[in-house]
Design a protein around this motif. Structure first.
Motif, PDB file in Angstrom:
ATOM      1  N   LYS A  34      27.202 -22.403 -14.450  1.00  0.00           N
ATOM      2  CA  LYS A  34      26.219 -22.754 -13.432  1.00  0.00           C
ATOM      3  C   LYS A  34      26.608 -23.898 -12.506  1.00  0.00           C
ATOM      4  N   CYS A  35      27.705 -24.589 -12.761  1.00  0.00           N
ATOM      5  CA  CYS A  35      28.083 -25.668 -11.841  1.00  0.00           C
ATOM      6  C   CYS A  35      28.419 -25.058 -10.483  1.00  0.00           C
ATOM      7  N   PRO A  36      27.755 -25.487  -9.408  1.00  0.00           N
ATOM      8  CA  PRO A  36      28.010 -24.863  -8.095  1.00  0.00           C
ATOM      9  C   PRO A  36      29.475 -24.979  -7.670  1.00  0.00           C
ATOM     10  N   ALA A  37      30.128 -26.087  -8.043  1.00  0.00           N
ATOM     11  CA  ALA A  37      31.524 -26.265  -7.652  1.00  0.00           C
ATOM     12  C   ALA A  37      32.487 -25.741  -8.703  1.00  0.00           C
ATOM     13  N   ASP A  38      31.949 -25.272  -9.826  1.00  0.00           N
ATOM     14  CA  ASP A  38      32.783 -24.742 -10.901  1.00  0.00           C
ATOM     15  C   ASP A  38      33.817 -25.760 -11.353  1.00  0.00           C
ATOM     16  N   VAL A  39      33.390 -27.010 -11.569  1.00  0.00           N
ATOM     17  CA  VAL A  39      34.342 -28.031 -12.018  1.00  0.00           C
ATOM     18  C   VAL A  39      34.091 -28.490 -13.444  1.00  0.00           C
ATOM     19  N   ILE A  40      33.236 -27.787 -14.174  1.00  0.00           N
ATOM     20  CA  ILE A  40      32.980 -28.182 -15.566  1.00  0.00           C
ATOM     21  C   ILE A  40      33.805 -27.303 -16.490  1.00  0.00           C
ATOM     22  N   ARG A  41      34.518 -27.970 -17.401  1.00  0.00           N
ATOM     23  CA  ARG A  41      35.314 -27.238 -18.385  1.00  0.00           C
ATOM     24  C   ARG A  41      34.797 -27.588 -19.768  1.00  0.00           C
ATOM     25  N   TRP A  42      34.639 -26.560 -20.602  1.00  0.00           N
ATOM     26  CA  TRP A  42      34.069 -26.746 -21.942  1.00  0.00           C
ATOM     27  C   TRP A  42      35.080 -26.300 -22.976  1.00  0.00           C
ATOM     28  N   ALA A  43      35.410 -27.192 -23.906  1.00  0.00           N
ATOM     29  CA  ALA A  43      36.268 -26.806 -25.023  1.00  0.00           C
ATOM     30  C   ALA A  43      35.459 -26.990 -26.297  1.00  0.00           C
ATOM     31  N   ALA A  44      35.826 -26.287 -27.343  1.00  0.00           N
ATOM     32  CA  ALA A  44      35.052 -26.425 -28.582  1.00  0.00           C
ATOM     33  C   ALA A  44      35.286 -27.801 -29.175  1.00  0.00           C
ATOM     34  N   PRO A  45      34.215 -28.545 -29.514  1.00  0.00           N
ATOM     35  CA  PRO A  45      34.409 -29.826 -30.192  1.00  0.00           C
ATOM     36  C   PRO A  45      34.900 -29.590 -31.618  1.00  0.00           C
ATOM     37  N   GLU A  46      35.061 -30.659 -32.372  1.00  0.00           N
ATOM     38  CA  GLU A  46      35.509 -30.540 -33.753  1.00  0.00           C
ATOM     39  C   GLU A  46      34.611 -29.575 -34.517  1.00  0.00           C
ATOM     40  N   GLY A  47      35.173 -28.915 -35.478  1.00  0.00           N
ATOM     41  CA  GLY A  47      34.392 -27.971 -36.266  1.00  0.00           C
ATOM     42  C   GLY A  47      33.282 -28.646 -37.048  1.00  0.00           C
ATOM     43  N   GLY A  48      32.250 -27.884 -37.338  1.00  0.00           N
ATOM     44  CA  GLY A  48      31.165 -28.417 -38.151  1.00  0.00           C
ATOM     45  C   GLY A  48      30.147 -29.211 -37.360  1.00  0.00           C
ATOM     46  N   GLU A  49      30.197 -29.097 -36.025  1.00  0.00           N
ATOM     47  CA  GLU A  49      29.267 -29.867 -35.187  1.00  0.00           C
ATOM     48  C   GLU A  49      28.358 -28.919 -34.418  1.00  0.00           C
ATOM     49  N   GLY A  50      27.560 -29.493 -33.500  1.00  0.00           N
ATOM     50  CA  GLY A  50      26.670 -28.666 -32.691  1.00  0.00           C
ATOM     51  C   GLY A  50      25.320 -28.473 -33.364  1.00  0.00           C
ATOM     52  N   PRO A  51      24.532 -27.544 -32.828  1.00  0.00           N
ATOM     53  CA  PRO A  51      23.173 -27.360 -33.365  1.00  0.00           C
ATOM     54  C   PRO A  51      23.170 -26.842 -34.793  1.00  0.00           C
ATOM     55  N   ARG A  52      22.009 -26.987 -35.451  1.00  0.00           N
ATOM     56  CA  ARG A  52      21.871 -26.509 -36.822  1.00  0.00           C
ATOM     57  C   ARG A  52      20.608 -25.655 -36.893  1.00  0.00           C
ATOM     58  N   TYR A  53      20.712 -24.464 -36.258  1.00  0.00           N
ATOM     59  CA  TYR A  53      19.578 -23.547 -36.267  1.00  0.00           C
ATOM     60  C   TYR A  53      19.457 -22.919 -37.641  1.00  0.00           C
ATOM     61  N   LYS A  54      18.246 -22.936 -38.199  1.00  0.00           N
ATOM     62  CA  LYS A  54      18.077 -22.296 -39.495  1.00  0.00           C
ATOM     63  C   LYS A  54      17.170 -21.074 -39.410  1.00  0.00           C
ATOM     64  N   GLN A  55      16.273 -21.059 -38.435  1.00  0.00           N
ATOM     65  CA  GLN A  55      15.361 -19.922 -38.353  1.00  0.00           C
ATOM     66  C   GLN A  55      15.186 -19.466 -36.914  1.00  0.00           C
ATOM     67  N   LEU A  56      16.170 -19.716 -36.069  1.00  0.00           N
ATOM     68  CA  LEU A  56      16.124 -19.328 -34.668  1.00  0.00           C
ATOM     69  C   LEU A  56      16.743 -17.931 -34.479  1.00  0.00           C
TER      70      LEU A  56
END
Lengths: 526, 629
Positions: free
Chosen positions: A504-526
């Motif tokens: 969605k960046c209008p200029a397309d200048v955002i780059r996303w790499a996976a952070p260290e494993g075991g991180e991010g959200p912790r959805y349990k019932q989503l």
């Protein structure tokens, strides 16, 4: 250490179906085939988010007898008995007569599930069958040598904020396998690299962002149980594709969500604020009265459809599930296609693994996707999403006949759809704030980790302020991006791995790499 | 030097799903929580790795006691650092409290020494200082007591050259401790960069041998394991009081605000809420236990630590319900006038234990001096302050006296208990937080000569001093035999001069509303100084995560979910919005003042007093008002 015959990257429904099917079939045929499934989430299901009204028949083949198992996933299933569609205006709601709703969008026969629980269930089944499932490992790079997929390389772990190695640093590990199945989901890092190597689809990939909350009630909810509801209209303007949903997860639990097409034109559109605006609508808030939000989440949905599907296989590799773009927008469904594609990939892999250790061609995969109906369904829906680029009033009637449009409709890249100066100016509904939304996702990252998000050309952010209101500071449901007055400041540890910023960046200048494993959200019932 | 690393599988209390709560019963459905390796044990792993590094003959053995599922944590350990693995699992060990756990683990350690270390006595037992579920920190010292070995608790650092040395913060300050006798036990704090799991090591761990031992395999007597062998039992579990939202009084006059804050400050206890204690009436019934109420008196410089006086007060109140007396145990080189002080604060008897080896606190000589006295007299209750000394010593004394111990009590009361055929009259009910503070548990002691508990400083009040109160002083010179300390201690820094924000009684925190670093430094420190002068307690400057990200200060000063949790007597939030992640780190503060330019800022829901206005104007006005207060 033994080599790996089949490596599956991503332990979602597609990846686990592939791993489980491969191991089952190998065991039945008396073959010793090592199957490894990797996932960046801390535990099974933590990064899985969906509605979901699920066509459960695909599980009958994969896990025979599953309906009798006493496990939270099965006992928590809610069959759909009532199915409504409403059109919302600012204060009113009008029921859309079922006759007008296309049959493909009816949900009779579906069951309402939590995808996180489904994934947790499939992971247990896979491990019991002998699949090696490893959570907490992030793949960074696809290994391609001489035009063939060889495996993946993980990211480094234990780097300081400036990128220098700390005492506990482990260099990026390489994992090689005979066949690699890419199941890393919507905008998956590895499947995106696969498309770059081996070809994307003929039309742009487009996405929607789904925002979701689980609401818990002390007594039976006003919404009722065994029920699904979809809404069109408010709060979206006719030029924003999307809709809301309420799914009964049980007598005292309701899942509420809002899905927005990421091709909106307003620089200041804040999806979390739109979600709260939706929830504040008198009709919706009445149905949720007395409830407390106990969990939240956000994730993108690939909506390019059939024509956006790129190469499905290459020497040594296949793509399954959302990462391959196998989502049917007419039905708003993707989970059963993910499972079916995983099973098709597994069957293809077993066929190709020869006893001498070499690997044959994997083109049989596409044929299997024809044979099991996945591609046929997607072909029917191929222009469905695309007609909505003309807005709700043209798109809706066109959508009824979209399968008959002879052309393959293109659609602009989501980020390019943002218009200079276009502002929504949505007032704050004064309900759940962004920080609380993030807190309820349970997302966590090591704060002194190097940022996994990079803005490659910060000079573009300066003009973005006037043109697009620094769109990222609005569109990120994780509140990762903040405008300091002169630059964008990042809070990467808030990231929900929803992947919105990568499109969605209008200029397309955002780059996303996976952070260290075991991180991010912790959805349990989503 | 070999290492036996004790690890535990615990529920992930940082991510409790809503449906895991059984609100009616007030319990947690443990099965619905994710299981993880106890975070502090990960630091123990790093320690063990550093200790064994460079010696190819040094062995590492991971040991855990738990249900069969606990083998997962052993595989987790091996995927981070190589080692042998032992799973001690037996139905009969289920439901064990710290005493029963320490006994079972001690038996396993004996077998590891014999069978896996070839009988070598050159090893250390390394473990995290506490677990996140029980969080009593009792098992390691009790294990050391069973094995009769020395302990070094709360280690923060380790060096192997020129000799094996641990750095820790002890009762007297920062010290370097060198163990002289082996085996020895070390507990570690969160002080390392923990080791990551390697994928390839995790894969290899699948086929690693895990020795699985039952109670019989380690010669553990079944009646000393599990529920049977436990000396405490959980009587009741309930939720702590929930949302701490307050009613905020908005103020516009800085002088008035400072006046009100000062008045409220004087009343605050600065610790967990003091509960209203109900009176207990024996009504002529026969109490279940007989005997005195004892406390351990700790010294501080030339005087007595405040917590010991608080305990005398509480012990007196409880003992009065049963018509019993209060005694204080005072160990040291020379009691001097301190016995008289203890009597003035309410002790009926003082046991002054004097010996040169007791000049400085060390677990083994202190335990040797005190435990025999307690075993001889069998007081019905013994209370310890949950201080660095108390937390190391009480578990060993309790174990040596076959008595149950409950740590970090926030409430003590005398009550009755009747269930089934059992009827107990006038027993000590001990309430404490557990599962990372997510639940409260009330505990009773069972099958023990003495009911023992530790209590955090500041929970109870110091009683009035009455010089006319009389009591006996019994002077004792103990025979310490060969229980001299098996460690050499060198003081590094005798007084911890740098108060961490966690210990500060007053905190002034800045957030995103502060425009730049020079404002951050220029506004907040003067306010902290002013409040320190006006209220007479240490004040520290802290920050929200945004302020740290903006570069105004470092992570050490960050308050919030991913920073530190603080509970000062006064918390002033300057330019902080009050996002839930921040509030969770400071909502236990006694008094909260919020200053923000946005009247709808969420922080006002958690503040006692609020000021809406520009920070650059309001804060200097407040600083001036503190000088005039």
């Amino acid at each position: 250490m033994d080599g790996i015959d089949i490596l599956v990257v991503g332990a979602g429904p597609a990846g686990l179906a592939a791993g489980l099917r491969a191991k089952q079939a190998a065991t039945q045929a008396g073959r010793d085939v090592s199957v490894v499934v990797l996932d960046k989430a801390p535990a099974a299901g933590n990064h899985a988010l969906s509605g979901a009204a699920f066509e459960a028949a695909c599980l009958d083949d994969l896990v025979p007898g599953w309906r009798e198992m006493r496990t939270p996933f099965v006992t928590g299933l809610v069959p759909v008995e009532r199915d409504d569609m409403f059109f919302l205006r600012a204060k009113a709601a009008n029921r859309i007569p079922p006759m007008v709703v296309p049959s493909r969008m009816h949900h009779a026969g579906d069951v309402i599930i939590s995808i996180s629980r489904l994934v947790s269930f499939l992971a247990e089944q896979a491990e019991a069958a002998g699949v090696e499932v490893y959570h907490g490992y992030s793949a960074r790079t696809l290994i391609v040598e001489n035009g063939a997929v060889k495996g993946v390389r993980l990211g480094d772990v234990g780097l300081a904020h400036d990128g220098s190695p700390k005492g506990n640093h482990i260099d990026s590990e390489e994992i090689r396998a005979g066949i690699t199945i890419l199941a890393d989901g919507t905008r998956g890092v590895i499947s995106t690299q696969f498309a770059e190597h081996f070809g994307g689809g003929s039309v742009s990939r487009v996405y929607s962002l789904g925002m979701k909350a689980i609401v818990q009630f002390p007594e039976a909810s006003p919404f009722g149980t065994n029920r699904v509801m979809h809404t069109l209209g408010y709060p979206m303007r006719p030029d924003v594709f999307g809709g809301g949903f309420l799914y009964a997860m049980g007598e005292k639990t309701v899942a509420v969500g809002l899905i927005l097409g990421l091709d909106w034109k307003y620089g200041d559109l804040n999806p979390q604020r739109e979600f709260e605006t939706f929830r504040a609508h008198p009709f919706i808030s009445r149905l949720l009265k007395g409830g407390v939000t106990v969990a939240t989440g956000a994730k993108t949905i690939p909506e390019g459809g059939y024509n956006a599907i790129g190469a499905l296989s290459a020497p040594g590799g296949m793509v399954v599930g959302d990462g391959a773009g196998l989502v049917n927008m007419e039905k708003i469904k993707g989970i059963h296609y993910a499972i079916k594609s995983g099973m098709a990939a597994a069957d293809t892999a077993l066929e190709a693994l020869r006893s001498d250790g070499s690997v044959g061609a994997l083109d049989g995969y596409r044929q299997r996707l024809e044979g099991n109906g996945v591609l046929e369904d997607l072909r029917h829906a191929r222009n469905y999403r695309q007609v909505f680029k003309y807005g709700l009033f043209v798109g809706t009637p066109l959508s009824l006949v979209s399968s008959m449009i002879p052309a393959n409709l293109g659609i602009h890249r989501d980020g390019a759809a943002t218009r200079k100066g276009a502002r929504l100016n949505r007032p704050d509904p004064g309900r759940m704030d962004g920080a609380t939304f993030v807190a309820l996702t349970g997302t966590l990252h090591r704060e002194d980790e190097p940022s996994h998000i990079e803005i490659t050309d910060p000079s573009r952010c300066i003009t973005c302020e006037a043109d697009y209101a620094n769109a990222c500071t609005h569109f990120c449901p994780g509140q990762v991006y903040r405008w300091s007055g002169s630059e964008v400041v990042l809070s990467p540890s808030n990231c929900l791995h929803c992947m919105t910023c990568t499109v969605k960046c209008p200029a397309d200048v955002i780059r996303w790499a996976a952070p260290e494993g075991g991180e991010g959200p912790r959805y349990k019932q989503l | 030097m070999h290492c036996i690393v004790l690890v535990k599988q615990v529920p992930d209390v940082s991510n409790i799903p809503e449906d895991a709560w059984d609100r009616e019963k007030g319990t947690l459905r443990r099965a619905l929580l994710d299981s993880i390796l106890n975070p502090l044990d990960l630091h123990a792993l790093s320690f063990a790795r550093r200790i064994t590094a460079g010696d190819p003959t040094a062995k590492t053995v991971y040991l855990t006691m738990g249900p069969p599922q606990a083998r997962e944590v052993l595989a987790d350990c091996i995927s981070r650092a190589p080692g042998d693995a032992v799973l001690l699992t037996d139905r009969v060990m289920g439901g064990a409290d710290t005493v029963a756990t320490a006994y079972s683990l001690a038996q396993a350690v004996r077998r590891i020494e014999r069978d896996l270390l070839g009988g070598s006595r050159d090893y250390l037992i390394v473990t995290g200082m506490q677990s996140v579920d029980g969080d009593t920190a009792q098992v390691p010292p009790q294990l050391a007591e069973d094995l009769g070995i020395d302990q070094v608790c709360y280690a923060q650092d380790v060096h192997t050259e020129p000799e094996l040395t641990f750095r820790r913060i002890g009762a007297q300050g920062t010290e370097d401790v060198v163990p002289l006798r082996f085996p020895a036990l070390v507990t570690v704090t969160a002080c390392t960069d923990t080791l990551y799991r390697s994928f390839h090591a995790a894969r290899a761990a699948r086929s690693a041998t895990i020795h699985t031992w039952s109670a019989a395999d380690v010669d553990a007597a079944p009646d000393r394991c599990g529920i049977k062998g436990s000396r405490t039992t959980v009587y009741r579990i309930f939720s702590p009081s929930e949302d701490r939202a307050k009613t905020c009084e908005m103020m516009s006059d800085p002088a008035e605000l400072v006046r009100k804050v000062k008045a409220k400050y004087r009343l605050a206890t600065g610790g967990p809420a003091v509960h209203e204690e109900g009176a207990y009436a024996l009504d002529g019934r026969e109490p279940t236990h007989r005997g005195g109420f004892w406390i351990l008196a700790e010294r501080e410089g030339d005087g007595i630590k405040s917590v010991s006086l608080e305990l005398i007060g509480k012990a007196h109140e409880l003992a009065a319900f049963l018509g019993e007396h209060v005694a204080a145990v005072l160990p040291g080189a020379d009691a001097g006038d301190l016995a008289a002080e203890l009597i003035a604060y309410g002790a009926d008897t003082v046991y002054a234990i004097e010996h040169p080896q007791l000049a400085q606190f060390s677990p083994l000589p202190y335990r040797a001096a005190i435990a025999p006295l307690v075993r001889e007299h069998k007081p019905q209750v013994m209370l310890f302050g949950a201080t660095p000394m108390g937390r190391e010593l009480a578990p060993r004394i309790a174990y040596a006296c076959d008595s149950g111990l409950t740590a970090d009590c926030t409430k003590l009361e005398i009550g009755d208990y009747a269930k089934g055929g059992q009827s107990l009259v006038g027993i000590l009910k001990q309430t404490r937080p557990a599962l990372g503070g997510n639940i409260m548990a009330t505990i009773m002691t069972k099958d023990s000569p003495t009911q023992m508990a530790t209590v955090r400083p500041g929970v109870f009040k110091v009683p009035p001093r009455d010089p006319a109160h009389t009591g006996d002083v019994v002077r004792i010179t103990p025979d310490l035999g060969d229980s001299a300390a098996g460690v050499r201690v060198t003081s590094v820094e005798s007084f911890v001069s740098k108060v961490s924000i966690r210990d500060a009684k007053i905190i002034v925190a800045g957030g995103h509303g502060i425009r730049n670093k020079s404002d951050f430094d220029g506004l907040l420190q003067p306010l902290a100084d002013g409040l320190e002068a006006a209220l007479g307690d240490d004040a520290k400057v802290a920050a929200s995560r945004h302020a740290v990200e903006d570069g105004y200060t470092t992570h050490d000063y960050q308050v919030g979910q991913t920073g530190q949790t603080v509970a000062p007597k006064l918390y002033v939030a300057v330019g902080i919005s009050g996002a839930v992640q921040h509030v969770s780190g400071m909502q236990m503060s006694d008094t909260v003042v919020a200053i923000n330019k946005d009247p709808r800022a969420r922080i006002f829901n958690y503040a006692d007093f609020g000021v809406v206005g520009d920070l650059e104007t309001v804060v200097p006005q407040l600083v001036r008002a503190t000088k005039e207060a």
